[in-house]
Design a protein around this motif. Structure first.
Motif, PDB file in Angstrom:
ATOM      1  N   LYS A   1       0.828  -1.204   0.000  1.00  0.00           N
ATOM      2  CA  LYS A   1       0.000   0.000   0.000  1.00  0.00           C
ATOM      3  C   LYS A   1       0.866   1.260   0.000  1.00  0.00           C
ATOM      4  O   LYS A   1       0.610   2.226  -0.734  1.00  0.00           O
ATOM      5  N   HIS A   2       1.948   1.262   0.788  1.00  0.00           N
ATOM      6  CA  HIS A   2       2.809   2.429   0.896  1.00  0.00           C
ATOM      7  C   HIS A   2       3.716   2.607  -0.319  1.00  0.00           C
ATOM      8  O   HIS A   2       4.270   3.695  -0.537  1.00  0.00           O
ATOM      9  N   LYS A   3       3.860   1.566  -1.131  1.00  0.00           N
ATOM     10  CA  LYS A   3       4.593   1.723  -2.387  1.00  0.00           C
ATOM     11  C   LYS A   3       3.796   2.554  -3.378  1.00  0.00           C
ATOM     12  O   LYS A   3       4.351   3.118  -4.339  1.00  0.00           O
ATOM     13  N   ASN A   4       2.480   2.589  -3.172  1.00  0.00           N
ATOM     14  CA  ASN A   4       1.599   3.460  -3.960  1.00  0.00           C
ATOM     15  C   ASN A   4       1.658   3.156  -5.455  1.00  0.00           C
ATOM     16  O   ASN A   4       1.673   4.053  -6.291  1.00  0.00           O
ATOM     17  N   TYR A   5       1.697   1.871  -5.792  1.00  0.00           N
ATOM     18  CA  TYR A   5       1.659   1.470  -7.194  1.00  0.00           C
ATOM     19  C   TYR A   5       0.226   1.604  -7.710  1.00  0.00           C
ATOM     20  O   TYR A   5      -0.693   0.995  -7.166  1.00  0.00           O
ATOM     21  N   ALA A   6       0.051   2.364  -8.770  1.00  0.00           N
ATOM     22  CA  ALA A   6      -1.297   2.660  -9.258  1.00  0.00           C
ATOM     23  C   ALA A   6      -2.034   1.413  -9.740  1.00  0.00           C
ATOM     24  O   ALA A   6      -3.252   1.304  -9.579  1.00  0.00           O
TER      25      ALA A   6
ATOM     26  N   GLN B   1      -1.905  -4.182  -6.944  1.00  0.00           N
ATOM     27  CA  GLN B   1      -2.618  -4.164  -5.673  1.00  0.00           C
ATOM     28  C   GLN B   1      -2.542  -5.520  -4.975  1.00  0.00           C
ATOM     29  O   GLN B   1      -2.451  -6.566  -5.632  1.00  0.00           O
TER      30      GLN B   1
END
Length: 479
Positions: A194-199, A202
């Motif tokens: 979640k903190h890697k923030n990969y668009a 998931q």
């Protein structure tokens, strides 16, 4: 307003809510800088579109006569770590195959370099074969699962990554976690990813299957999915032996479906692989919950597990996509999944015809008294029902591999076809590619060209792969 980044002119083939396969010849499609489709119009509107969107007609990319775009394919069920032994160990039934091949292989993924090397290969191979979205099972190892997430992001593949959870393994007890450890590591995996923030990458909640999870673990995973609003994946009703063992393991439940449903693991964001032996009553629960099935025909045939009656699943209005189920299935190719889905449907059609013949024979032997007339009428009703059975068409299979897969993963509002405002996940198909596995003859209708590709084509015909407007194949220098 979004600005135009790509403009293509040629043939576009996709599925819609009302049409299994729509072929749009001489059309223009525009992709914005955000990767979304801005317009898809008849080429006669070119001048108006150029003015409206401010693009230079001379920079428009023209497809050749026989090339076409289709949506990227969606693999709704694939085991990334099993790629290393794909195409081998195909001579055992499911539970023996898990014990002797799968679990010993997956156990090795404590080695992060091994994970990086293997996962890089599977992501590249699936992308080359046209899988723009993959729903992956990884292993029980959190850090190795994060390696898979990093690689899908770097290569540009849309992906759901499942850190596998299992606190029971009677056949191979070395490959296991405690219940608390499984939950803690699942949550750590979720938080880190979640903190890697990969668009487009998931986490997905992943209990392996009923036999590998305690009731406590299943319940807590359901709670975790609800807490983070995550998708869920697992296996269900893959083989008769599996179902029998699950019902022995969970004697207080009436069905395999109930094991998941009562533990909050059957939701509109759930995709369950296989489902070969689901009853109509269980399918009704799937429909009510909004859960989906991943049809993995290669694996079902290869492991002698069974056949999913796709026609009945469609009739029951249950969401359905296709999966390769590597390495139960022996190829990452979603084109193979399309072909095997059609072949499985034909096998079931033959079985229906055989039953129809047997029913007619019984009907002919009935006497003409009132009681026997009632039996005769019931037999005739069944004959007519059997006679209505239809083989899955290649149009329908095409839809299952594209829009159907996106519906199964609950991302059909994002991708799956070429509707305006969806992200441009697409394959540029060249039937005349160098060393193509099939020939193109002059003046072949576009529909026949598409059918030939679906039945005969392979990665050599996939000229380019786009995910959210970005060309990810041919590869650059990722990872």
């Amino acid at each position: 307003m979004d600005t135009v980044h790509h403009v293509f002119r040629g043939t576009f083939v996709h599925s819609t809510g009302s049409c299994d396969m729509e072929i749009l010849e001489n059309h223009i499609l525009g992709v914005g800088s955000t990767g979304k489709i801005l317009f898809l119009e008849d080429a006669r509107e070119l001048a108006k579109l150029a003015i409206k969107w401010g693009f230079d007609e001379r920079k428009m990319e023209e497809l050749s006569k026989n090339e076409f775009f289709m949506p990227g394919m969606v693999d709704t069920h694939i085991h990334a770590p099993q790629y290393s032994f794909m195409g081998s160990a195909m001579d055992r039934p499911l539970l023996e195959w898990l014990e002797h091949t799968t679990f010993p292989t997956e156990e090795k993924y404590t080695d992060l370099q091994l994970a990086k090397d293997l996962y890089s290969k599977v992501v590249r191979r699936t992308l080359k074969n046209g899988t723009t979205t993959a729903c992956y099972f990884a292993t029980i190892h959190t850090d190795a699962s994060l390696v898979l997430a990093d690689l899908t992001y770097q290569y540009g593949q849309r992906a759901f990554i499942g850190k596998v959870c299992m606190d029971s393994n009677k056949t191979y007890p070395k490959y296991i976690e405690s219940t608390d450890q499984s939950i803690e590591e699942a949550e750590r995996f979720i938080e880190v990813l979640k903190h890697k923030n990969y668009a487009r990458v998931q986490p997905i909640i992943t209990p392996r299957f009923g036999l590998s999870c305690s009731e406590k673990l299943l319940s807590q995973l359901g709670t975790l999915a609800d807490k983070y609003e995550l998708r869920i994946q697992s296996h269900i009703s893959e083989s008769v032996a599996e179902i029998e063992e699950v019902l022995k393991t969970f004697p207080d439940y009436n069905s395999y479906t109930e094991v998941y449903s009562k533990n909050k693991l059957l939701t509109k964001k759930t995709v369950m692989a296989h489902g070969c032996y689901l009853t109509d009553e269980e399918l009704s629960v799937f429909r009510t919950k909004g859960a989906a099935i991943s049809h993995c025909p290669n694996s079902n045939i290869s492991l002698c597990s069974g056949h999913l009656d796709v026609r009945n699943v469609i009739k029951q209005n249950v969401k359905l996509g296709l999966g390769t189920d590597v390495a139960g299935g022996y190829t990452v190719s979603m084109l193979d999944a399309v072909r095997k889905a059609i072949e499985t449907s034909k096998i079931l059609f033959i079985q229906h015809k055989k039953r129809e013949k047997e029913n007619r024979k019984k009907e002919a032997n009935q006497n003409e008294n009132d009681a026997e007339n009632e039996i005769k009428s019931a037999a005739q009703d069944k004959v007519e029902k059997e006679h209505d059975y239809k083989v899955l068409s290649y149009h329908e299979a095409f839809k299952l591999a594209t829009l159907g897969g996106s519906q199964a993963l609950n991302i059909d509002h994002i991708t799956g076809n070429f509707e305006v405002n969806k992200e441009f996940d697409a394959l540029l198909i060249n039937p005349e590619a160098e060393d193509s596995p099939f020939e193109v003859f002059c003046n072949i209708p576009k529909e026949d060209m598409v059918q030939k590709f679906l039945y005969l084509g392979d990665d050599r015909n996939i000229k380019a792969v786009y995910v959210a407007g970005r060309c990810v194949v041919p590869f650059q220098n990722q990872a």
